[in-house]
Scaffold this motif. Structure first.
Motif, PDB file in Angstrom:
ATOM      1  N   ILE A 196       0.841  -1.201   0.000  1.00 56.23           N
ATOM      2  CA  ILE A 196       0.000   0.000   0.000  1.00 56.23           C
ATOM      3  C   ILE A 196       0.875   1.250   0.000  1.00 56.23           C
ATOM      4  CG2 ILE A 196      -1.615   1.378   1.374  1.00 56.23           C
ATOM      5  CD1 ILE A 196      -2.760  -1.346   2.393  1.00 56.23           C
ATOM      6  N   GLU A 197       1.877   1.271   0.882  1.00 52.88           N
ATOM      7  CA  GLU A 197       2.758   2.439   0.958  1.00 52.88           C
ATOM      8  C   GLU A 197       3.455   2.684  -0.373  1.00 52.88           C
ATOM      9  OE1 GLU A 197       6.410   4.359   3.574  1.00 52.88           O
ATOM     10  OE2 GLU A 197       5.768   2.307   3.978  1.00 52.88           O
ATOM     11  N   ARG A 198       3.962   1.639  -0.995  1.00 51.13           N
ATOM     12  CA  ARG A 198       4.664   1.796  -2.266  1.00 51.13           C
ATOM     13  C   ARG A 198       3.722   2.238  -3.374  1.00 51.13           C
ATOM     14  NH1 ARG A 198       8.530  -3.651  -1.901  1.00 51.13           N
ATOM     15  NH2 ARG A 198       9.986  -2.785  -0.359  1.00 51.13           N
ATOM     16  N   ALA A 199       2.502   1.717  -3.368  1.00 52.95           N
ATOM     17  CA  ALA A 199       1.522   2.114  -4.382  1.00 52.95           C
ATOM     18  C   ALA A 199       1.153   3.581  -4.234  1.00 52.95           C
ATOM     19  CB  ALA A 199       0.282   1.232  -4.270  1.00 52.95           C
ATOM     20  N   GLU A 200       0.932   4.023  -2.998  1.00 55.75           N
ATOM     21  CA  GLU A 200       0.562   5.425  -2.792  1.00 55.75           C
ATOM     22  C   GLU A 200       1.734   6.358  -3.071  1.00 55.75           C
ATOM     23  OE1 GLU A 200      -1.475   6.024   0.906  1.00 55.75           O
ATOM     24  OE2 GLU A 200      -3.268   4.996   0.161  1.00 55.75           O
ATOM     25  N   ALA A 201       2.950   5.881  -2.831  1.00 54.80           N
ATOM     26  CA  ALA A 201       4.118   6.703  -3.177  1.00 54.80           C
ATOM     27  C   ALA A 201       4.175   6.935  -4.680  1.00 54.80           C
ATOM     28  CB  ALA A 201       5.397   6.008  -2.700  1.00 54.80           C
ATOM     29  N   LEU A 202       3.779   5.937  -5.460  1.00 55.49           N
ATOM     30  CA  LEU A 202       3.756   6.101  -6.916  1.00 55.49           C
ATOM     31  C   LEU A 202       2.715   7.129  -7.326  1.00 55.49           C
ATOM     32  CD1 LEU A 202       4.116   2.393  -8.124  1.00 55.49           C
ATOM     33  CD2 LEU A 202       5.774   4.239  -8.444  1.00 55.49           C
ATOM     34  N   LEU A 203       1.516   7.057  -6.734  1.00 54.26           N
ATOM     35  CA  LEU A 203       0.478   8.028  -7.091  1.00 54.26           C
ATOM     36  C   LEU A 203       0.911   9.443  -6.728  1.00 54.26           C
ATOM     37  CD1 LEU A 203      -1.310   5.445  -7.491  1.00 54.26           C
ATOM     38  CD2 LEU A 203      -3.222   6.867  -6.718  1.00 54.26           C
ATOM     39  N   ARG A 204       1.589   9.560  -5.599  1.00 52.49           N
ATOM     40  CA  ARG A 204       2.100  10.886  -5.197  1.00 52.49           C
ATOM     41  C   ARG A 204       3.156  11.364  -6.193  1.00 52.49           C
ATOM     42  NH1 ARG A 204       3.361   9.353  -0.696  1.00 52.49           N
ATOM     43  NH2 ARG A 204       1.371   9.776   0.322  1.00 52.49           N
ATOM     44  N   GLN A 205       4.000  10.452  -6.604  1.00 49.32           N
ATOM     45  CA  GLN A 205       5.051  10.778  -7.573  1.00 49.32           C
ATOM     46  C   GLN A 205       4.451  11.195  -8.914  1.00 49.32           C
ATOM     47  OE1 GLN A 205       8.147   7.715  -7.950  1.00 49.32           O
ATOM     48  NE2 GLN A 205       8.080   7.967 -10.166  1.00 49.32           N
ATOM     49  N   TRP A 206       3.315  10.601  -9.263  1.00 51.85           N
ATOM     50  CA  TRP A 206       2.652  10.935 -10.524  1.00 51.85           C
ATOM     51  C   TRP A 206       1.804  12.197 -10.424  1.00 51.85           C
ATOM     52  CZ3 TRP A 206       1.043   5.129 -10.777  1.00 51.85           C
ATOM     53  CH2 TRP A 206       2.120   4.378 -11.272  1.00 51.85           C
ATOM     54  N   GLY A 207       1.814  12.857  -9.273  1.00 51.52           N
ATOM     55  CA  GLY A 207       1.191  14.173  -9.162  1.00 51.52           C
ATOM     56  C   GLY A 207      -0.209  14.209  -8.599  1.00 51.52           C
ATOM     57  N   PHE A 208      -0.728  13.082  -8.112  1.00 50.99           N
ATOM     58  CA  PHE A 208      -2.060  13.093  -7.502  1.00 50.99           C
ATOM     59  C   PHE A 208      -1.955  13.648  -6.083  1.00 50.99           C
ATOM     60  CE2 PHE A 208      -2.578  10.118 -10.947  1.00 50.99           C
ATOM     61  CZ  PHE A 208      -3.847  10.406 -11.424  1.00 50.99           C
ATOM     62  N   ASP A 227     -11.883  15.926  -8.675  1.00 46.78           N
ATOM     63  CA  ASP A 227     -11.266  16.818  -9.658  1.00 46.78           C
ATOM     64  C   ASP A 227     -10.032  16.203 -10.313  1.00 46.78           C
ATOM     65  OD1 ASP A 227      -9.809  16.943  -7.326  1.00 46.78           O
ATOM     66  OD2 ASP A 227      -9.369  19.066  -7.483  1.00 46.78           O
ATOM     67  N   GLU A 228      -9.597  15.045  -9.820  1.00 46.45           N
ATOM     68  CA  GLU A 228      -8.456  14.360 -10.428  1.00 46.45           C
ATOM     69  C   GLU A 228      -8.885  13.087 -11.181  1.00 46.45           C
ATOM     70  OE1 GLU A 228      -4.611  15.111  -7.755  1.00 46.45           O
ATOM     71  OE2 GLU A 228      -6.210  14.134  -6.623  1.00 46.45           O
ATOM     72  N   LEU A 229     -10.185  12.807 -11.139  1.00 46.09           N
ATOM     73  CA  LEU A 229     -10.682  11.554 -11.717  1.00 46.09           C
ATOM     74  C   LEU A 229     -10.485  11.499 -13.228  1.00 46.09           C
ATOM     75  CD1 LEU A 229     -12.033   8.902 -10.960  1.00 46.09           C
ATOM     76  CD2 LEU A 229     -14.264  10.028 -11.192  1.00 46.09           C
ATOM     77  N   GLU A 230     -10.684  12.626 -13.893  1.00 43.86           N
ATOM     78  CA  GLU A 230     -10.534  12.640 -15.354  1.00 43.86           C
ATOM     79  C   GLU A 230      -9.115  12.239 -15.755  1.00 43.86           C
ATOM     80  OE1 GLU A 230     -11.135  15.679 -19.175  1.00 43.86           O
ATOM     81  OE2 GLU A 230     -11.798  16.278 -17.165  1.00 43.86           O
ATOM     82  N   ARG A 231      -8.125  12.723 -15.030  1.00 47.31           N
ATOM     83  CA  ARG A 231      -6.742  12.365 -15.348  1.00 47.31           C
ATOM     84  C   ARG A 231      -6.469  10.897 -15.078  1.00 47.31           C
ATOM     85  NH1 ARG A 231      -1.517  13.190 -12.911  1.00 47.31           N
ATOM     86  NH2 ARG A 231      -2.405  14.209 -11.077  1.00 47.31           N
ATOM     87  N   ALA A 232      -7.126  10.375 -14.034  1.00 51.68           N
ATOM     88  CA  ALA A 232      -6.932   8.959 -13.702  1.00 51.68           C
ATOM     89  C   ALA A 232      -7.552   8.032 -14.744  1.00 51.68           C
ATOM     90  CB  ALA A 232      -7.524   8.672 -12.324  1.00 51.68           C
ATOM     91  N   LEU A 233      -8.465   8.565 -15.543  1.00 54.35           N
ATOM     92  CA  LEU A 233      -9.122   7.758 -16.582  1.00 54.35           C
ATOM     93  C   LEU A 233      -8.362   7.777 -17.909  1.00 54.35           C
ATOM     94  CD1 LEU A 233     -12.828   8.736 -15.821  1.00 54.35           C
ATOM     95  CD2 LEU A 233     -11.836   6.448 -15.584  1.00 54.35           C
ATOM     96  N   GLU A 234      -7.289   8.536 -17.969  1.00 54.32           N
ATOM     97  CA  GLU A 234      -6.503   8.562 -19.204  1.00 54.32           C
ATOM     98  C   GLU A 234      -5.838   7.209 -19.418  1.00 54.32           C
ATOM     99  OE1 GLU A 234      -3.759  11.760 -18.808  1.00 54.32           O
ATOM    100  OE2 GLU A 234      -5.306  13.320 -18.850  1.00 54.32           O
ATOM    101  N   ARG A 235      -5.855   6.746 -20.659  1.00 51.59           N
ATOM    102  CA  ARG A 235      -5.334   5.413 -20.964  1.00 51.59           C
ATOM    103  C   ARG A 235      -3.871   5.258 -20.545  1.00 51.59           C
ATOM    104  NH1 ARG A 235      -6.595   0.923 -23.068  1.00 51.59           N
ATOM    105  NH2 ARG A 235      -8.695   1.652 -23.531  1.00 51.59           N
TER     106      ARG A 235
END
Length: 285
Positions: A196-208, A227-235
């Protein structure tokens, strides 16, 4: 004098009347405001203490170090493991009570070793009415002082006081411990906490900014703010996150279209499963 200024003064005077205090300190806005008030009132007799364990993300520990330095307060870090408690690992709806009891126990031991009689936490005036909060029971049982609650300081007022002290965390989103990402009834294990920690670190790194990765026994359910959902839906994101989280050990990766919600893995959708056992009773997840 405004209402907030009057409450700030009352809380500061309350702390100044004590010989010293140890603050259960996460680096979140609530405990940071208590630390700033205590340092203002007591100087070197105020000590911020952070309890390091498997449920505390490394990034949050670094934030706590940084904010303590920003305030100028003495900062102690103690280590313990919630995973040594069968009651905590079981992960029932009292998990936060067990966690808070252990964490505050570490604070009380630290205070005793320093010859300080008062331990404070970051519970604010909004917390008691914010749903099922078992961690608050531990605060009461251990006679921990909550100056924000005692002087009726709400979450909005906490943020105003943080701005008064020019704290960088004035607008910081709340952060609950990693165990809050695991559904009630599913055991808390070191492997689950690590991925979980590593996964959330990636999302933080990707700018969420506001997000959670919930671990449903190997299925990752990603929540991001609306407000970040649209970006998360990008392929491109979908393909990348699926590949990277699979490498971390998740069998399946999903995106929750409801978006980020507090307490979304807890019984009765309670708000409290995400209390911030990092040390602010007020935080949410």
């Amino acid at each position: 004098m405004t209402t907030v200024e009057a409450k700030l003064k009352a809380a500061r005077d309350d702390l100044a009347a004590r010989d010293g205090v140890v603050i259960a300190f996460s680096g979140g806005v609530d405990s940071s405001v208590v630390a700033a008030l205590a340092h203002d009132a007591l100087g070197e007799d105020a000590v911020a203490c952070t309890a390091k364990s498997e449920t505390l993300p490394e990034a949050e520990l670094e934030d706590a170090r940084r904010v303590a330095e920003e305030i100028g307060i003495r900062h102690e870090i103690v280590s313990f493991s919630e995973l040594e408690s069968d009651a905590f690992v079981e992960n029932d709806d009292e998990r936060c009570y067990h966690c808070r009891t252990m964490r505050l126990g570490e604070m009380l031991e630290t205070a005793q070793s320093l010859g300080i009689r008062t331990v404070c936490d970051g519970t604010n005036a909004d917390d008691p009415g914010a749903g099922h909060r078992p961690g608050l029971q531990a605060v009461e049982e251990l006679d921990v002082h909550s100056p924000l609650l005692a002087h009726d300081i709400s979450k909005d007022e906490v943020r105003q006081i943080a701005e008064y002290y020019d704290l960088s965390v004035a607008d910081k989103p709340a952060m609950a411990c990693l165990s809050s990402r695991i559904p009630t009834g599913l055991e808390v294990t070191e492997d689950r906490l690590t991925r979980i920690e590593r996964a959330e670190a990636l999302l933080r790194q990707w700018g969420f900014d506001q997000f959670r990765v919930r671990d449903h026994d190997g299925l990752a359910r990603i929540e991001v703010s609306p407000d970040e959902l649209e970006r998360a839906l990008e392929r491109s994101f979908i393909e990348t996150v699926r590949a990277e989280l699979t490498k971390l050990g998740f069998d399946h990766v999903t995106l929750d279209l409801h978006g980020y919600r507090t307490g979304s893995v807890s019984p009765d959708s309670e708000m409290s499963a995400d209390e911030d056992p990092i040390t602010d009773t007020s935080s949410d997840d």
